[in-house]
Structures are given as C-alpha cells and as structure tokens.
Motif scaffolding. Sequence first.
Motif, short mmCIF file in Angstrom:
data_model
loop_
_atom_site.label_atom_id
_atom_site.label_comp_id
_atom_site.label_asym_id
_atom_site.label_seq_id
_atom_site.Cartn_x
_atom_site.Cartn_y
_atom_site.Cartn_z
N GLN A 125 9.38 -10.32 6.59
CA GLN A 125 10.08 -11.48 6.05
C GLN A 125 9.45 -11.84 4.70
O GLN A 125 8.24 -12.02 4.60
CB GLN A 125 9.98 -12.68 6.98
CG GLN A 125 10.74 -13.89 6.47
CD GLN A 125 10.52 -15.11 7.34
OE1 GLN A 125 9.39 -15.52 7.55
NE2 GLN A 125 11.61 -15.67 7.84
N THR A 160 9.76 -14.44 1.38
CA THR A 160 10.31 -15.70 0.87
C THR A 160 10.05 -15.78 -0.62
O THR A 160 8.91 -15.62 -1.07
CB THR A 160 9.65 -16.90 1.58
OG1 THR A 160 9.83 -16.77 2.99
CG2 THR A 160 10.26 -18.21 1.11
N THR A 181 14.45 -13.31 3.05
CA THR A 181 15.08 -12.03 3.34
C THR A 181 14.23 -11.26 4.34
O THR A 181 13.04 -11.55 4.51
CB THR A 181 15.25 -11.18 2.06
OG1 THR A 181 13.96 -10.97 1.47
CG2 THR A 181 16.18 -11.85 1.06
N LEU A 182 14.85 -10.32 5.00
CA LEU A 182 14.15 -9.46 5.95
C LEU A 182 14.37 -8.01 5.53
O LEU A 182 15.49 -7.63 5.18
CB LEU A 182 14.67 -9.65 7.37
CG LEU A 182 14.37 -10.96 8.06
CD1 LEU A 182 15.19 -11.08 9.35
CD2 LEU A 182 12.88 -11.04 8.38
N TRP A 208 9.85 -5.61 11.02
CA TRP A 208 10.54 -6.47 10.07
C TRP A 208 9.51 -7.18 9.19
O TRP A 208 8.51 -7.68 9.69
CB TRP A 208 11.40 -7.51 10.78
CG TRP A 208 12.63 -6.93 11.41
CD1 TRP A 208 12.79 -6.61 12.72
CD2 TRP A 208 13.84 -6.59 10.75
NE1 TRP A 208 14.04 -6.09 12.93
CE2 TRP A 208 14.71 -6.06 11.73
CE3 TRP A 208 14.28 -6.67 9.44
CZ2 TRP A 208 16.00 -5.63 11.43
CZ3 TRP A 208 15.55 -6.23 9.14
CH2 TRP A 208 16.40 -5.72 10.12
N ASN A 221 19.88 -10.58 4.37
CA ASN A 221 19.71 -11.95 3.90
C ASN A 221 19.48 -12.82 5.13
O ASN A 221 20.30 -12.84 6.04
CB ASN A 221 20.98 -12.36 3.16
CG ASN A 221 20.95 -13.76 2.63
OD1 ASN A 221 19.98 -14.50 2.77
ND2 ASN A 221 22.04 -14.15 2.00
N GLN A 222 18.36 -13.54 5.17
CA GLN A 222 18.10 -14.41 6.31
C GLN A 222 18.55 -15.85 6.03
O GLN A 222 18.73 -16.63 6.96
CB GLN A 222 16.62 -14.39 6.68
CG GLN A 222 16.36 -15.03 8.02
CD GLN A 222 14.91 -14.94 8.44
OE1 GLN A 222 14.01 -14.80 7.62
NE2 GLN A 222 14.68 -15.02 9.73
#
Length: 159
Positions: free
Chosen positions: A125, A127, A148-149, A123, A89-90
């Motif tokens: 990302q 959204t 999130t990543l 990674w 969770n970013q």
Amino acid sequence: MTPITLEQLLDSPGKEVGVSPWRVVSQTMIDQFADATDDHQFIHCDPERAARETPFGGTIAHGFLLLSLLSAMTFETLPPLENGKMGVNQGFDQIRFLAPVKTGSRIRARFVLADVKARPSGWVQVTHDVTVEIEGARKPALTARWLTLTFVEPQRQPA
C-alpha cells in the motif's frame, strides 16, 4: 523508466518522488469527460454562457476530470515497483478542490510519498500526497491523499 525497489520505496516517505509534465486541459477534453459522465453543466460545456454568467471568464474543468487525470500523470511520472504484477486504486483519504482550472490552462501533479506498508500477502500500500498545480496560479487546483495497492510477486528461493 527504471523500476524502484521495495527497499528504495520504504526508504522514501516524506520525499517528493515526482513532478509530472505539464498538460493542457482543452475544451475537447472537458466535453469528452462531460459526455462520459453525463455532466453537461454550462460552466463546463458552454463557453459563451460561461463567459457571460460566471466569474471565470469562460468554461472550467470538472473537478472529477482533474482527479481522473492523476492516473495518467502517475504513469508518466512515477517509476513502477520492481516485480509489481498489477496495481489498483484503493481510494482517497482526502480530496480538496481549491481553485478552478480554466479551459486551456496547463496543469501538472506533484507527488510526495506519505507512507508505504508492505503486507505479508504481497500487497504494497502506497500513500501519496498529491498537489495538482495550475501554471501561473497562486493556488493549486486540488490536493489529495491517494492510496494505491500494488501486488508484488513473491520471490522464490532457490531449492
């Protein structure tokens, strides 16, 4: 659930990518969340007092409880990313709590893919614009932009 490829994901911004099943927000769930967070405000944990002293007619869920349920609703709704090794969770760019969720109500989440960025590091990302709906209600419980990543294992080329 069949994993989604990075190419499919990169081709999906702007699309609704999932709607979770309905889930009941019970008083037991609310009480357990209150115990875990030490937030025992009467509007969440005292049905008799909440019925007498609030405009809600009883207890309501914590906003942060609803937000935390997004993790479970994601896992039961959205396909995993192919070759994804782990996700984290970013955070959120925006969260709005728009309507109270009365105890015993059913909620579900709608996920719209807002953006995808594949980084050279492996990674990815993602959204999502998320709306948590309350069954039978005009206004949603919350809206959020969630980042999130996922780490995608680099594919080795044959030697």
